[in-house]
Design a protein around this motif. Structure first.
Motif, PDB file in Angstrom:
ATOM      1  N   ALA A 207       0.935  -1.089   0.027  1.00  0.00           N
ATOM      2  CA  ALA A 207       0.012   0.133   0.169  1.00  0.00           C
ATOM      3  C   ALA A 207       1.020   1.089  -0.133  1.00  0.00           C
ATOM      4  CB  ALA A 207      -0.774  -0.053   1.128  1.00  0.00           C
ATOM      5  N   HIS A 208       1.835   1.231   0.901  1.00  0.00           N
ATOM      6  CA  HIS A 208       2.676   2.558   0.861  1.00  0.00           C
ATOM      7  C   HIS A 208       3.670   2.542  -0.384  1.00  0.00           C
ATOM      8  CE1 HIS A 208       2.819   2.520   5.612  1.00  0.00           C
ATOM      9  NE2 HIS A 208       1.647   2.890   5.285  1.00  0.00           N
ATOM     10  N   ALA A 209       3.832   1.521  -0.933  1.00  0.00           N
ATOM     11  CA  ALA A 209       4.540   1.641  -2.411  1.00  0.00           C
ATOM     12  C   ALA A 209       3.823   2.464  -3.139  1.00  0.00           C
ATOM     13  CB  ALA A 209       4.938   0.551  -2.778  1.00  0.00           C
ATOM     14  N   ILE A 210       2.430   2.571  -3.233  1.00  0.00           N
ATOM     15  CA  ILE A 210       1.815   3.337  -4.117  1.00  0.00           C
ATOM     16  C   ILE A 210       1.075   4.459  -3.451  1.00  0.00           C
ATOM     17  CG2 ILE A 210       1.096   1.403  -5.889  1.00  0.00           C
ATOM     18  CD1 ILE A 210      -1.786   2.175  -4.207  1.00  0.00           C
ATOM     19  N   GLY A 211       1.517   4.673  -2.166  1.00  0.00           N
ATOM     20  CA  GLY A 211       1.161   5.986  -1.477  1.00  0.00           C
ATOM     21  C   GLY A 211      -0.155   5.946  -0.903  1.00  0.00           C
ATOM     22  N   ALA A 212      -0.741   4.619  -0.683  1.00  0.00           N
ATOM     23  CA  ALA A 212      -1.918   4.444  -0.033  1.00  0.00           C
ATOM     24  C   ALA A 212      -1.813   4.584   1.538  1.00  0.00           C
ATOM     25  CB  ALA A 212      -2.705   3.416  -0.482  1.00  0.00           C
ATOM     26  N   LYS A 213      -2.673   4.829   2.277  1.00  0.00           N
ATOM     27  CA  LYS A 213      -2.637   4.640   3.699  1.00  0.00           C
ATOM     28  C   LYS A 213      -3.134   3.242   4.329  1.00  0.00           C
ATOM     29  CE  LYS A 213      -1.357   9.064   4.851  1.00  0.00           C
ATOM     30  NZ  LYS A 213      -0.396   9.209   3.967  1.00  0.00           N
ATOM     31  N   VAL A 214      -2.988   2.600   5.444  1.00  0.00           N
ATOM     32  CA  VAL A 214      -3.376   1.579   5.745  1.00  0.00           C
ATOM     33  C   VAL A 214      -3.984   1.770   7.229  1.00  0.00           C
ATOM     34  CG1 VAL A 214      -2.934  -0.724   6.494  1.00  0.00           C
ATOM     35  CG2 VAL A 214      -2.063   0.088   4.581  1.00  0.00           C
ATOM     36  N   LEU A 215      -5.188   1.381   7.550  1.00  0.00           N
ATOM     37  CA  LEU A 215      -5.963   1.292   8.737  1.00  0.00           C
ATOM     38  C   LEU A 215      -5.891  -0.269   9.111  1.00  0.00           C
ATOM     39  CD1 LEU A 215      -8.758   2.901  10.559  1.00  0.00           C
ATOM     40  CD2 LEU A 215      -8.789   0.543  10.309  1.00  0.00           C
ATOM     41  N   VAL A 216      -5.225  -0.307  10.286  1.00  0.00           N
ATOM     42  CA  VAL A 216      -5.441  -1.779  11.064  1.00  0.00           C
ATOM     43  C   VAL A 216      -6.696  -1.871  11.897  1.00  0.00           C
ATOM     44  CG1 VAL A 216      -4.338  -3.627  12.199  1.00  0.00           C
ATOM     45  CG2 VAL A 216      -3.254  -2.464  10.644  1.00  0.00           C
ATOM     46  N   ASP A 217      -7.665  -2.812  11.851  1.00  0.00           N
ATOM     47  CA  ASP A 217      -8.493  -2.985  12.775  1.00  0.00           C
ATOM     48  C   ASP A 217      -8.102  -4.091  13.764  1.00  0.00           C
ATOM     49  OD1 ASP A 217     -10.521  -3.910  14.461  1.00  0.00           O
ATOM     50  OD2 ASP A 217     -11.982  -4.372  12.871  1.00  0.00           O
ATOM     51  N   ALA A 218      -7.381  -3.543  14.814  1.00  0.00           N
ATOM     52  CA  ALA A 218      -6.619  -4.562  15.680  1.00  0.00           C
ATOM     53  C   ALA A 218      -7.657  -4.844  16.966  1.00  0.00           C
ATOM     54  CB  ALA A 218      -5.575  -4.055  16.128  1.00  0.00           C
ATOM     55  N   ALA A 219      -8.910  -5.030  16.739  1.00  0.00           N
ATOM     56  CA  ALA A 219      -9.766  -5.173  18.011  1.00  0.00           C
ATOM     57  C   ALA A 219      -9.661  -6.794  18.605  1.00  0.00           C
ATOM     58  CB  ALA A 219     -11.203  -4.898  17.674  1.00  0.00           C
ATOM     59  N   GLN A 220      -9.236  -7.858  17.510  1.00  0.00           N
ATOM     60  CA  GLN A 220      -9.316  -9.192  18.083  1.00  0.00           C
ATOM     61  C   GLN A 220      -7.576  -9.432  18.240  1.00  0.00           C
ATOM     62  OE1 GLN A 220     -11.669 -10.914  18.772  1.00  0.00           O
ATOM     63  NE2 GLN A 220     -13.177  -9.955  18.151  1.00  0.00           N
ATOM     64  N   SER A 221      -6.788  -8.504  17.752  1.00  0.00           N
ATOM     65  CA  SER A 221      -5.127  -8.988  17.828  1.00  0.00           C
ATOM     66  C   SER A 221      -4.635  -8.414  19.272  1.00  0.00           C
ATOM     67  CB  SER A 221      -4.551  -8.527  16.680  1.00  0.00           C
ATOM     68  OG  SER A 221      -4.620  -7.269  16.464  1.00  0.00           O
ATOM     69  N   THR A 222      -5.005  -6.923  19.342  1.00  0.00           N
ATOM     70  CA  THR A 222      -3.921  -6.351  20.486  1.00  0.00           C
ATOM     71  C   THR A 222      -4.188  -6.989  21.927  1.00  0.00           C
ATOM     72  OG1 THR A 222      -5.018  -4.274  19.355  1.00  0.00           O
ATOM     73  CG2 THR A 222      -3.743  -3.949  21.592  1.00  0.00           C
ATOM     74  N   PRO A 223      -5.590  -7.678  21.954  1.00  0.00           N
ATOM     75  CA  PRO A 223      -5.671  -8.336  23.301  1.00  0.00           C
ATOM     76  C   PRO A 223      -4.971  -9.672  23.225  1.00  0.00           C
ATOM     77  CG  PRO A 223      -7.821  -7.843  22.259  1.00  0.00           C
ATOM     78  CD  PRO A 223      -6.612  -7.598  21.316  1.00  0.00           C
ATOM     79  N   HIS A 224      -4.452 -10.200  22.437  1.00  0.00           N
ATOM     80  CA  HIS A 224      -4.028 -11.462  22.424  1.00  0.00           C
ATOM     81  C   HIS A 224      -2.252 -11.843  21.875  1.00  0.00           C
ATOM     82  CE1 HIS A 224      -8.081 -12.888  23.020  1.00  0.00           C
ATOM     83  NE2 HIS A 224      -8.696 -11.878  22.176  1.00  0.00           N
ATOM     84  N   SER A 225      -1.919 -10.748  21.499  1.00  0.00           N
ATOM     85  CA  SER A 225      -0.492 -11.239  21.043  1.00  0.00           C
ATOM     86  C   SER A 225       0.219 -10.016  21.272  1.00  0.00           C
ATOM     87  CB  SER A 225      -0.631 -11.761  19.697  1.00  0.00           C
ATOM     88  OG  SER A 225      -0.969 -10.974  18.640  1.00  0.00           O
ATOM     89  N   PRO A 226       1.651  -9.915  20.978  1.00  0.00           N
ATOM     90  CA  PRO A 226       2.304  -8.724  20.956  1.00  0.00           C
ATOM     91  C   PRO A 226       2.141  -7.914  19.871  1.00  0.00           C
ATOM     92  CG  PRO A 226       3.803 -10.609  21.468  1.00  0.00           C
ATOM     93  CD  PRO A 226       2.524 -11.305  21.336  1.00  0.00           C
ATOM     94  N   LEU A 227       2.269  -6.709  19.726  1.00  0.00           N
ATOM     95  CA  LEU A 227       1.917  -5.845  18.688  1.00  0.00           C
ATOM     96  C   LEU A 227       2.607  -4.620  18.703  1.00  0.00           C
ATOM     97  CD1 LEU A 227      -1.565  -5.240  16.910  1.00  0.00           C
ATOM     98  CD2 LEU A 227      -0.306  -3.289  17.776  1.00  0.00           C
ATOM     99  N   ASP A 228       3.296  -4.203  17.383  1.00  0.00           N
ATOM    100  CA  ASP A 228       4.165  -3.113  17.548  1.00  0.00           C
ATOM    101  C   ASP A 228       4.043  -2.206  16.165  1.00  0.00           C
ATOM    102  OD1 ASP A 228       6.792  -1.819  16.689  1.00  0.00           O
ATOM    103  OD2 ASP A 228       7.342  -2.419  18.665  1.00  0.00           O
ATOM    104  N   VAL A 229       3.377  -1.066  16.581  1.00  0.00           N
ATOM    105  CA  VAL A 229       2.936  -0.054  15.438  1.00  0.00           C
ATOM    106  C   VAL A 229       4.146   0.476  14.675  1.00  0.00           C
ATOM    107  CG1 VAL A 229       0.670   0.209  16.330  1.00  0.00           C
ATOM    108  CG2 VAL A 229       2.623   1.794  16.966  1.00  0.00           C
ATOM    109  N   GLN A 230       5.150   0.497  15.162  1.00  0.00           N
ATOM    110  CA  GLN A 230       6.328   1.152  14.421  1.00  0.00           C
ATOM    111  C   GLN A 230       6.773  -0.044  13.687  1.00  0.00           C
ATOM    112  OE1 GLN A 230       9.098   3.684  16.312  1.00  0.00           O
ATOM    113  NE2 GLN A 230       8.082   3.746  17.963  1.00  0.00           N
ATOM    114  N   TYR A 231       7.028  -1.320  14.071  1.00  0.00           N
ATOM    115  CA  TYR A 231       7.186  -2.484  13.142  1.00  0.00           C
ATOM    116  C   TYR A 231       6.312  -2.590  11.963  1.00  0.00           C
ATOM    117  CZ  TYR A 231       7.573  -7.127  11.243  1.00  0.00           C
ATOM    118  OH  TYR A 231       7.683  -8.405  10.615  1.00  0.00           O
ATOM    119  N   LEU A 232       4.967  -2.558  12.425  1.00  0.00           N
ATOM    120  CA  LEU A 232       3.995  -2.616  11.151  1.00  0.00           C
ATOM    121  C   LEU A 232       4.089  -1.670  10.239  1.00  0.00           C
ATOM    122  CD1 LEU A 232       0.988  -4.010  13.335  1.00  0.00           C
ATOM    123  CD2 LEU A 232       2.383  -5.342  11.562  1.00  0.00           C
ATOM    124  N   ASP A 233       4.330  -0.451  10.797  1.00  0.00           N
ATOM    125  CA  ASP A 233       4.496   0.757   9.815  1.00  0.00           C
ATOM    126  C   ASP A 233       2.895   1.348   9.462  1.00  0.00           C
ATOM    127  OD1 ASP A 233       5.563   3.066   9.144  1.00  0.00           O
ATOM    128  OD2 ASP A 233       6.032   2.234   7.076  1.00  0.00           O
TER     129      ASP A 233
END
Ligand code: PMP
Length: 446
Positions: free
Chosen positions: A228-254
């Motif tokens: 997505a970034h390669a063509i200049g699009a933004k990305v929204l992540v719906d992390a409602a089901q992941s943040t509670p259950h596993s490590p997550l790092d927004v800087q890594y994900l970018d």
């Protein structure tokens, strides 16, 4: 730190895969009793945590398998909320008196905890909302209204919860934008090879879930975000089901935006978070007006507060934010990798037991490597609502319905599923009770 959730090449297991009659012959589910193995196997390092949840003292028989809908609350969170109301309840940011300063420090302290929990660069990137739904609406209405133009394209997936579809449909109608959907294969795994075809110069944003609330499949975010970034699009992540259950790092994900809810991660209801990169928030117009988001008001104009407060209009959910902060401290102490490992083992055990039962259909990848602790299933000739009602007779709480995933249900050609979802307080005994209840339902309907 990298997110632990990485998609690997998916292995076997078909959506709609069913145990063959032969395989199922002689199926037996271990009788339910607490054994030494409960304490040593299955990642049950976490299960003694049941004592942290007062509801189990109130209802010792409860087998709670609906954490994807909302989680149970540990005592430390209940206490944190009660302490705010009982000991220092005052409004934040306003009072020039100690009580208000104390409340402000606790509220802003929770923001700091959240920043650290998801690896954000700055507290300015953490906006309190009422939940994941409001956070996504904030982006669709706030960012979308400002930046989307006629003919622009939004990419969603058929896995999305309605909360990550409807806000985009609303803004797309207003701005005359096109919504495109990334499909899944028969196991519910995203067909990421189709992404290159979907992405065009008109693509402005991809909004997708990290983990499906319907079937638990874990999406490979990193390569999608890079494309997505390669063509200049933004990305929204719906992390409602992941943040509670596993490590997550927004800087890594970018990712540019990330949304989640407190109530699914041991926190109170009525509180959620929108993470967004600082630069985006600086340039974005506010979503709601009034209260704390104001710097100055004249008869004809107003100026905005700094971020993050520019996006927090009115008196915020103070007790709820403090409660969420306490929840994250609690989860951090246990360790998010420990929680993920525990749930992976529970899922593997559930798959092992349910796959043996003839007439049971499992939806999703059926692979703990790319599936969180969410297991959707059906039983031949039984409506999921009947499954849930019969389970309830044995104090087993599961969810039945479309799970706000109508596009996914349509993709699989079914109206509904029964869904069991696990969290840190579940044990292998709970999984065995689930399998026994499935056998009971089959017996009733045979
Ligand atoms: N996205 C997903 C994947 C969800 O599972 C949910 C809740 N079921 C939401 C968004 C919406 O969360 P909330 O209702 O807490 O706003």
């Amino acid at each position: 730190m990298a997110t632990l959730i990485q998609n690997r090449s998916a292995s076997s297991g078909l959506v709609g895969s069913r145990a063959s009659a032969t395989k199922g012959r002689g199926v037996s589910v271990r009788p339910v009793q607490r054994t030494a193995s409960d304490r040593t196997r299955g990642g049950n390092v976490v299960s003694p945590r049941r004592k942290d949840f007062p509801i189990f003292q109130e209802r010792p028989e409860l087998v709670y398998l609906d954490s994807a809908a909302t989680s149970l609350k540990p005592k430390c969170v209940i206490d944190a909320v009660a302490d705010y109301y009982g000991k220092y309840s005052a409004n934040v940011h306003r009072g020039i008196y100690r009580l208000s300063e104390e409340a402000t420090a606790a509220y802003e302290g929770a923001r700091k905890t959240i920043q650290q929990f998801i690896g954000a660069k700055s507290e300015k990137e953490i906006i309190f909302t009422r939940g994941a739904t409001e956070a996504i609406n904030l982006v669709a209405q706030g960012w979308g209204s400002q930046y989307l133009k006629s003919g622009d394209e939004i990419i969603l997936t058929v896995l999305e919860h309605h909360s990550n579809i409807v806000p985009w449909q609303m803004v797309a109608k207003k701005k005359n934008c096109v919504i495109k959907y990334l499909d899944v294969d028969d196991r519910g795994v995203l067909k990421t090879d189709q992404l290159s075809k979907l992405l065009t110069r008109r693509t402005k944003i991809i909004a997708l879930t990290h983990v499906s609330n319907g079937i638990g499949v874990i999406n490979p975010l990193k390569p999608i975000i890079q494309k997505a970034h390669a063509i200049g699009a933004k990305v929204l992540v719906d992390a409602a089901q992941s943040t509670p259950h596993s490590p997550l790092d927004v800087q890594y994900l970018d990712c540019d935006f990330l949304a989640f809810s407190g109530h699914k991660m041991c926190g109170p209801t009525g509180i959620g978070v929108l993470y967004a990169k600082e630069k985006i928030l600086q340039e974005m117009e506010p979503f709601l007006g009034g209260g704390d988001m104001i710097l100055e008001v004249t008869k004809t104009n107003s100026t905005w507060n700094e971020i993050p407060w520019k996006f927090e209009a009115g008196t915020p959910p103070i007790a709820e934010a403090i409660g969420l902060g306490a929840a994250l401290v609690y989860l951090r102490e246990i360790g998010m990798s420990t929680i993920r490992t525990h749930e992976k083992k529970l899922l593997a055990h559930a798959l092992e037991l349910l796959q043996k039962i003839p007439g049971v259909t499992l939806y999703g990848p059926c692979d703990p490597e790319i599936q969180a602790g969410v297991l959707s299933f059906g039983i031949d000739g039984v409506h999921p609502h009947d499954i849930a009602s019969i389970f309830d007779e044995d104090n087993i709480a599961i969810r039945a319905g479309h799970h706000c995933n109508m596009l996914l249900m349509e993709r699989f050609g079914i109206p509904a599923t029964a869904r069991a979802s696990f969290y840190l307080y579940n044990t292998e005994t709970d999984v065995e009770k689930l399998a026994q209840a499935v056998l009971k339902v089959k017996k009733i309907f045979s």
